[in-house]
Design a protein around this motif. Structure first.
Motif, PDB file in Angstrom:
ATOM      1  N   TRP A  81       5.784   6.115  -3.888  1.00 56.15           N
ATOM      2  CA  TRP A  81       4.986   6.090  -2.666  1.00 56.15           C
ATOM      3  C   TRP A  81       4.611   4.675  -2.245  1.00 56.15           C
ATOM      4  O   TRP A  81       3.969   4.496  -1.215  1.00 56.15           O
ATOM      5  CB  TRP A  81       3.712   6.912  -2.835  1.00 56.15           C
ATOM      6  CG  TRP A  81       3.923   8.329  -3.272  1.00 56.15           C
ATOM      7  CD1 TRP A  81       3.225   9.015  -4.213  1.00 56.15           C
ATOM      8  CD2 TRP A  81       4.880   9.251  -2.756  1.00 56.15           C
ATOM      9  NE1 TRP A  81       3.681  10.286  -4.350  1.00 56.15           N
ATOM     10  CE2 TRP A  81       4.711  10.471  -3.447  1.00 56.15           C
ATOM     11  CE3 TRP A  81       5.886   9.167  -1.788  1.00 56.15           C
ATOM     12  CZ2 TRP A  81       5.490  11.592  -3.199  1.00 56.15           C
ATOM     13  CZ3 TRP A  81       6.662  10.285  -1.550  1.00 56.15           C
ATOM     14  CH2 TRP A  81       6.464  11.476  -2.246  1.00 56.15           C
ATOM     15  N   THR A  83       5.676   0.597  -1.308  1.00 54.88           N
ATOM     16  CA  THR A  83       6.774  -0.281  -0.899  1.00 54.88           C
ATOM     17  C   THR A  83       7.261  -1.117  -2.074  1.00 54.88           C
ATOM     18  O   THR A  83       8.463  -1.319  -2.262  1.00 54.88           O
ATOM     19  CB  THR A  83       6.313  -1.201   0.249  1.00 54.88           C
ATOM     20  OG1 THR A  83       5.811  -0.402   1.326  1.00 54.88           O
ATOM     21  CG2 THR A  83       7.451  -2.058   0.762  1.00 54.88           C
ATOM     22  N   ARG A 228      -4.032   0.041  -1.035  1.00 55.06           N
ATOM     23  CA  ARG A 228      -2.928   0.611  -1.822  1.00 55.06           C
ATOM     24  C   ARG A 228      -3.012   2.134  -1.867  1.00 55.06           C
ATOM     25  O   ARG A 228      -1.986   2.819  -1.798  1.00 55.06           O
ATOM     26  CB  ARG A 228      -2.961   0.012  -3.228  1.00 55.06           C
ATOM     27  CG  ARG A 228      -2.607  -1.473  -3.230  1.00 55.06           C
ATOM     28  CD  ARG A 228      -2.594  -2.057  -4.607  1.00 55.06           C
ATOM     29  NE  ARG A 228      -2.135  -3.446  -4.559  1.00 55.06           N
ATOM     30  CZ  ARG A 228      -2.716  -4.437  -5.211  1.00 55.06           C
ATOM     31  NH1 ARG A 228      -3.792  -4.206  -5.956  1.00 55.06           N
ATOM     32  NH2 ARG A 228      -2.228  -5.663  -5.132  1.00 55.06           N
ATOM     33  N   GLU A 231      -1.718   3.400   1.413  1.00 49.22           N
ATOM     34  CA  GLU A 231      -0.258   3.314   1.477  1.00 49.22           C
ATOM     35  C   GLU A 231       0.384   4.478   0.732  1.00 49.22           C
ATOM     36  O   GLU A 231       1.333   5.112   1.231  1.00 49.22           O
ATOM     37  CB  GLU A 231       0.205   1.991   0.886  1.00 49.22           C
ATOM     38  CG  GLU A 231       1.717   1.819   0.896  1.00 49.22           C
ATOM     39  CD  GLU A 231       2.160   0.558   0.190  1.00 49.22           C
ATOM     40  OE1 GLU A 231       3.383   0.313   0.148  1.00 49.22           O
ATOM     41  OE2 GLU A 231       1.289  -0.170  -0.338  1.00 49.22           O
ATOM     42  N   ALA A 235       2.524   7.668   2.500  1.00 51.42           N
ATOM     43  CA  ALA A 235       3.907   7.969   2.108  1.00 51.42           C
ATOM     44  C   ALA A 235       4.023   9.392   1.563  1.00 51.42           C
ATOM     45  O   ALA A 235       5.003  10.101   1.838  1.00 51.42           O
ATOM     46  CB  ALA A 235       4.368   6.955   1.060  1.00 51.42           C
TER      47      ALA A 235
END
Length: 807
Positions: A81, A83, A228, A231, A235
Motif C-alpha cells: 500500500w 509507494t 503514511r 497513503e 491505496a
C-alpha cells in the motif's frame, strides 16, 4: 592623472598582506575545497546509516476489517500500500484483536504491558471522542433554535471536551489512532454483492460506517505518521474499489474515465541544468558577497585599528589610486571565492550522484556539467557582480570605525543579498526588461535562464547587454562612493566611540542646527516607508469593507489621511524637534514672481513628455496592480466630484510630499553642500515612496525638476504649484471621454487611443523645447529669494543655496 604604477604597488601590497593572513587564506581557498566534499561525504553516510524510529499507530476494531484485500500484516500495514514499501517498517501498528502465536508475537512481558497501556489509552480516547461527537450532534440539532443560553453552554462543553481530547492524545504514546466502526466488513460485503447483481444500493458505508482517524498536526511525529497512514489507507481503499468492479464485471478504469497518460520528456542533461540553475546563481551571488566581506573589513576598518592608515596616506600614491588598489584586491578575493566554491560544489555534487547507486540521488540521472558557453557567462557575469560587492563592502568598511562596526554594516548587505537570491530562485520569476536593470537580480535571473534553457537560450542573450551595462554602472557608482569616502578626513580618522541612547537623545534635543543632518533626512525617509508598510493592510481592509458606491469616497479619504499622517507629519515633527529654523528647513520663503510663472509653465511642458515616456515603456514595466487600476478608474469616473478628486489626488500630495521631500529630506541631504547629490537622492527617495515601478520611474524624473526648482528658488511654494498642476493634468487627462474626437487643429497635437489621451510628436517637440529652456533658466538663476545681489553661479555658490542661512 592616475598612475597605474601606484595602483599596482598598492595592489601588490594589499595582496601580500592578505596572503599572509591565515584566516583569509582559509576562508577563500581552503574552506571551499574542504567544506563541500566533507558535506557530501557526511550526507551520504547519514543517508546510509539513517534509521527512522517507528511511530505508533493504534487500530481499534481490527476484527471489523475486511479479510480481502488485507490492510494489516501482523503489526504493520501491508507494504504494497506504500509507494516506497520500506515505509511500512516505519509504522508500528497495535490492534485490539487477539494476537496470534507467531514468531512476531509479543512475548516479552515488558512489551506486553506497554501494549496494554497503549490500548488502554486508546480506549479512553475512544470514549472521550464519542462524547465529543454526541455533543456535536446535539449542537447540530439545536441550530436555529432560540435558546441561546443552552446553545452557549453546549458550545462551552464542546470546547472543553475537545481540549481534554487533545490533551489526552498529546500525553499518550499514540501518534495516530484509527477507530473502525462495527459492521464495516459486513456492510462493504453487502454493497459489493448488490453491485455484482446490479441491484439498487440503498446503503452507503462511506456515510454510515466511516472509520475515524485521530492525529495532531501540531506534533511532527503525529503529522508524519498520519501522512503514511493516509497513503496506506487510500491505496487499500482503491484496492477494495477494484475488487468490487471485478465482481460486477465492470472495467477497473470506471472511476477514472479520462485517465490521461503522462509522458516525461526530461533528459539527463535537462535535469542537470535544472539543478545547476538553482544552485549556481545562488552560490555565485552569496559567495561573491562573502568573498568581499572579510578582505574589505581588513583593508578598511582594519587599517584604522592597526594604525597603518596614516603611513599609507603619506605615500606618493593619490587617494584615488589607493582606493583602486584596495578595490582590485577585494575584487580578486571575491572572484576567487566564488569560483572556488562553484568548482568545489560542482565536482562534489557530480561525485555524490555517481556514488549514490540506486538511492534517491540516482533519479537525477547523469549530472553533467553546464556547457562551455554557460560556464563562460558565469565568469563574465561574475566580474561586474563581484565588483559591485567589492566596492560596496570597501565603502562601508572605510566608513566604519572598527572591524566590529564594519561587520555590523556589512551584515545587512549580506542579508539583503540573500533575500534577493531567494527571490530569484522562485520558478515564477523570469528575466524581463525590468528585472534586467535591477542590481544583483538581473545577473541572477540571466544566469538562471542560461543554465536552464538548453534549447531557446539564444533569446536570453538579448538581455546580456543591459545586464552587463547596468551591472558595470552600479559597480562604478559604488566605486565612486568608496573613493568619496576615502577623500574625507572625518571618515578616515574617526575614532571608535561608545553609544548610549540617553546621551544621544539629550545631545539631539539640546544641540540643534538650523538644518537637519544627512542621517536625519535618511531616517525620515525610513520612517515614511515603514509607516506605509504598516498601514497598507489596514487601508486595504478599510476599502474592501466599504460598499461599491462608498468605495471611491473612502479611498480618497484614506489617501488624504495617508498624505497628512504618514508623509507630512513625520517630516514636520522631526523639523520641530531637530532643527531651530522651520522656515529655512522647509524653505518657507516667498519666491520671485518669475519662479511661479516658470513652475506653472514647466508643469504643462513636462506632463505630456513624462506621460508619453511611461506609455512608451509600458512593455518594460510589470502590469499595474489591481488596486492602482481601481484608483485610476476612480480618478476618471465622471460621477465623482472633481473637487474632491483634486483635493485627494492633487492638492494633498502637492503640499504633503513637497514638505517631506523638497523640504526636510532635501535640506538634510544638502547639509554637506552638495546640491546635485541632494537633488538626486531626494528624487530617488521620492520615487521609491510610490513603490509601484511605473510610478517610481515617473516620480523620480519629476522629482529632479522639483528639486532644481526648490534649490534655485530657495522656496517650497513653486514646487507645490508645479506638483498640483502636474497631478491635476493627470486627473483631467483620465476624465477625457473615450469617444472624444479632437478637431479644429487639435488632431495634430493629441489623439485618442485604447489607453486614453495620447500626445502627438509636434506637441511633444514643443513641450521639449519649452522644458529645456525653462530648466536652463532655472539653473542660471543666481539671485536669492530675498532679492540679494547677483552672484556668479559657481559650484560653491550653487551648493550654498542649500546651506546659506542669510534668509
Amino acid at each position: 592623472m592616475i598612475q597605474w604604477k601606484n595602483i599596482k604597488l598598492i595592489l601588490m601590497r594589499e595582496l601580500r598582506d592578505q596572503m599572509r593572513d591565515r584566516r583569509t587564506l582559509f576562508m577563500v581557498a581552503v574552506l571551499p575545497l574542504l567544506l563541500y566534499p566533507a558535506m557530501g561525504i557526511g550526507m551520504v553516510q547519514m543517508t546510509v546509516l539513517f534509521s527512522e524510529q517507528p511511530r505508533t499507530v493504534v487500530l481499534l476494531g481490527a476484527d471489523e476489517l475486511p479479510k480481502q484485500p488485507q490492510l494489516l500484516d501482523g503489526d504493520q500495514f501491508v507494504s504494497n500500500w506504500f509507494t516506497m514499501p520500506s515505509d511500512a517498517d516505519k509504522l508500528r501498528v497495535i490492534t485490539d484483536s487477539q494476537p496470534e502465536n507467531t514468531d512476531s508475537e509479543i512475548t516479552d512481558s515488558e512489551a506486553a504491558s506497554e501494549r496494554e497501556e497503549i490500548l488502554k489509552q486508546a480506549r479512553q480516547l475512544e470514549l472521550e471522542l464519542k462524547q465529543h461527537q454526541s455533543l456535536i450532534a446535539e449542537w447540530d440539532q439545536l441550530k436555529g433554535k432560540t435558546d441561546s443560553r443552552q446553545a452557549e453552554l453546549l458550545l462551552h462543553e464542546i470546547t472543553e471536551t475537545k481540549e481534554r481530547l487533545s490533551k489526552q492524545f498529546a500525553e499518550s504514546k499514540i501518534q495516530v489512532l484509527i477507530i473502525i466502526p462495527k459492521g464495516l466488513s459486513k456492510e462493504l460485503e453487502r454493497v459489493s454483492e448488490k453491485l455484482a447483481r446490479h441491484e439498487q444500493i440503498d446503503i452507503d458505508p462511506a456515510v454510515s460506517s466511516r472509520p475515524l482517524v485521530l492525529e495532531n498536526r501540531a506534533d511532527e511525529k503525529s503529522k508524519l505518521a498520519f501522512i503514511r497512514v493516509q497513503e496506506a489507507m487510500q491505496a487499500w481503499e482503491k484496492a477494495i474499489l477494484r475488487a468490487r468492479l471485478n465482481r460486477a464485471n465492470l472495467p477497473v478504469s470506471l472511476p477514472t474515465p479520462i485517465n490521461p497518460e503522462v509522458i516525461d520528456l526530461a533528459q539527463d542533461d535537462q535535469l542537470a541544468a535544472n539543478l545547476w540553475s538553482k544552485l549556481f546563481p545562488a552560490l555565485l551571488i552569496i559567495m561573491a558577497a562573502t568573498g568581499a566581506f572579510y578582505p574589505a573589513i581588513d583593508l578598511g576598518a582594519g587599517e584604522k585599528e592597526r594604525g597603518t592608515m596614516e603611513t599609507l596616506l603619506i605615500s606618493p600614491a593619490k587617494r584615488t589610486e589607493i582606493v583602486l588598489g584596495k578595490f582590485l584586491t577585494v575584487l580578486i578575493f571575491s572572484v576567487s571565492t566564488a569560483l572556488l566554491n562553484l568548482a568545489s560544489m560542482g565536482f562534489t555534487g557530480k561525485h555524490m550522484v555517481n556514488v549514490a547507486g540506486t538511492g534517491a540521488l540516482s533519479k537525477m540521472g547523469d549530472l553533467s556539467f553546464p556547457s562551455f558557453s554557460a560556464l563562460f557567462w558565469i565568469v563574465i557575469l561574475l566580474i561586474p557582480l563581484a565588483a559591485l560587492f567589492s566596492a560596496l563592502c570597501l565603502s562601508l568598511a572605510t566608513f566604519a570605525r572598527s572591524s566590529k562596526e564594519g561587520q555590523y554594516y556589512l551584515t545587512p548587505l549580506l542579508m539583503v543579498t540573500i533575500g534577493l537570491t531567494v527571490f530569484c530562485l522562485s520558478p515564477a520569476v523570469e528575466i524581463n526588461p525590468f528585472y534586467s536593470l535591477m542590481p544583483v537580480v538581473g545577473v541572477a535571473l540571466l544566469l538562471k535562464g542560461m543554465l536552464l534553457s538548453t534549447v531557446n537560450a539564444g533569446i536570453l542573450y538579448v538581455y546580456a547587454i543591459p545586464v552587463l551595462i547596468t551591472s558595470i554602472g552600479y559597480s562604478l557608482l559604488a566605486l565612486w562612493w568608496a573613493i568619496d569616502q576615502f577623500q574625507r578626513e572625518d571618515v578616515l580618522f574617526r575614532e571608535a566611540e561608545r553609544f548610549e541612547v540617553g546621551l544621544w537623545l539629550k545631545h539631539l534635543m539640546r544641540t540643534k542646527d538650523s538644518l537637519p543632518s544627512f542621517a536625519e533626512a535618511g531616517f525620515c525617509f525610513v520612517i515614511i516607508m515603514l509607516l506605509q508598510f504598516a498601514v497598507m493592510n489596514t487601508m486595504r481592509e478599510a476599502i474592501q469593507m466599504a460598499t461599491t458606491a462608498e468605495r471611491p469616497t473612502r479611498m480618497m479619504q484614506l489617501l488624504m489621511i495617508q498624505q497628512l499622517a504618514i508623509i507630512a507629519t513625520p517630516a514636520l515633527m522631526m523639523g520641530i524637534m531637530l532643527t531651530t529654523s522651520m522656515r529655512k528647513t522647509f524653505r518657507l520663503y516667498l519666491p520671485r514672481f518669475s519662479f511661479w510663472i516658470v513652475a506653472t509653465i514647466l508643469a504643462f511642458a513636462l506632463h505630456p513628455l513624462s506621460q508619453e515616456l511611461v506609455s512608451s515603456l509600458r512593455w518594460f514595466f510589470p502590469a499595474l496592480p489591481k488596486g492602482t487600476v481601481a484608483v485610476l478608474q476612480d480618478m476618471s469616473d465622471p460621477n465623482q466630484s472633481i473637487w474632491l478628486i483634486l483635493l485627494a489626488f492633487a492638492l494633498a500630495p502637492a503640499v504633503c510630499e513637497e514638505l517631506a521631500f523638497r523640504g526636510f529630506i532635501l535640506s538634510g541631504f544638502g547639509r554637506r553642500g552638495r546640491a546635485w547629490l541632494a537633488i538626486i537622492l531626494s528624487s530617488l527617495t521620492f520615487g521609491a515612496m510610490h513603490m509601484i515601478p511605473q510610478q517610481v520611474f515617473n516620480a523620480t524624473l519629476v522629482g529632479l525638476a522639483l528639486g532644481m526648482i526648490a534649490v534655485h528658488s530657495r522656496s517650497l511654494f513653486p514646487g507645490i504649484a508645479f506638483h498640483f498642476i502636474y497631478n491635476s493634468l493627470s486627473i483631467y487627462r483620465g476624465r477625457v471621454p473615450e469617444k472624444w474626437v479632437p478637431e479644429h487643429g487639435l488632431q495634430y497635437f493629441v489623439s485618442m487611443g485604447p489607453e486614453g489621451l495620447r500626445y502627438s510628436w509636434p506637441l511633444l517637440l514643443i513641450c521639449a523645447v519649452f522644458a529645456i529652456v525653462l530648466l536652463r533658466w532655472v539653473t542660471l538663476q543666481s539671485r536669492t529669494a530675498s532679492d540679494q545681489p547677483t552672484e556668479s553661479l559657481t559650484l560653491s555658490a550653487f551648493d550654498r543655496r542649500l546651506t546659506d542661512s542669510t534668509n
